[in-house]
Motif scaffolding. Structure first.
Motif, short mmCIF file in Angstrom:
data_model
loop_
_atom_site.label_atom_id
_atom_site.label_comp_id
_atom_site.label_asym_id
_atom_site.label_seq_id
_atom_site.Cartn_x
_atom_site.Cartn_y
_atom_site.Cartn_z
N UNK A 1 5.40 3.60 1.97
CA UNK A 1 5.03 2.53 1.61
C UNK A 1 4.87 1.58 2.55
N UNK A 2 3.69 0.76 2.53
CA UNK A 2 3.33 -0.10 3.79
C UNK A 2 3.39 -1.59 3.00
N UNK B 1 6.94 -0.37 7.17
CA UNK B 1 6.82 0.90 6.51
C UNK B 1 7.93 1.62 6.27
N UNK B 2 8.10 2.01 4.85
CA UNK B 2 9.42 2.69 4.46
C UNK B 2 8.98 4.10 4.02
N UNK B 3 9.67 5.08 4.31
CA UNK B 3 9.45 6.54 4.06
C UNK B 3 9.83 6.36 2.21
N UNK B 4 8.83 7.17 1.78
CA UNK B 4 8.77 7.45 0.43
C UNK B 4 8.04 6.31 -0.51
N UNK C 1 0.73 -1.04 0.16
CA UNK C 1 -0.01 0.07 0.16
C UNK C 1 0.80 1.32 0.15
N UNK C 2 0.22 2.20 -0.64
CA UNK C 2 1.08 3.56 -0.68
C UNK C 2 0.45 4.64 -0.09
N UNK C 3 0.92 5.44 0.72
CA UNK C 3 0.39 6.67 1.31
C UNK C 3 0.96 8.07 0.41
#
Length: 176
Positions: A67-68, A84-87, A54-56
């Protein structure tokens, strides 16, 4: 696929955010708005993702914020860890790690490198909303200094990952 719309309230019952869902594409989308209708973040889940990625995104600029995805290749088998990753990429070390009993909705989000607590989530199991309306209610405590709307969308993403069957795995309807 869900098109859920719901409201997020604070501990005193004040409405703080609105979430609108869209189910008219191959990627389920939810938009988090303030109570004035200003879009803050958008959450999208790829229909074709094997790892529930999933992407916020920032709702105004469209830039990727978080990015999750689940840890591992086979959903619901193995660990109950969400990363969860930044970006917009899941390369390198994750920024956030969510562990706990995700199926029972009792888990914590921590910074991966430092172990610093970010949020604690507990599902309220027995209340009128859950029983009569088949809605889910949660208590979410977010530590000071963290982006509250971003953490709320991460919790929604985790809930969406585990809500797609009929065995009471969840589905966010409102937060109390």
């Amino acid at each position: 696929i869900s098109g859920d719309d719901f409201t997020i309230k604070d501990g005193s019952g004040q409405k703080r955010f609105k979430v609108s869902g869209s189910a008219l594409s191959f990627s389920e989308k939810k938009t988090l708005k303030d109570m004035n209708g200003n879009k803050i973040y958008r959450l999208s889940e790829s229909f074709f993702s094997m790892r529930n990625r999933q992407l916020v995104e920032d709702a105004k600029s469209g830039s990727a914020i978080l990015t999750i995805r689940q840890k591992g290749f086979i959903p619901l088998l193995g660990t109950s860890t969400i990363l969860g990753w930044k970006g917009g990429s899941d390369d390198g070390d994750p920024w956030l790690k969510c562990k706990g009993n995700i199926l029972r909705k009792d888990f914590a989000i921590k910074e991966n490198g430092t172990g610093k607590p970010v949020a604690t989530i507990k599902r309220k199991v027995f209340n009128f909303t859950n029983l009569a309306l088949d809605n889910q209610s949660y208590q979410i405590e977010i530590e000071p200094g963290f982006d509250i709307p971003l953490m709320l969308l991460m919790v929604i993403a985790i809930d969406e990952t585990y809500r797609d069957s009929d065995d009471d795995r969840g589905g966010v309807a409102q937060f109390f």
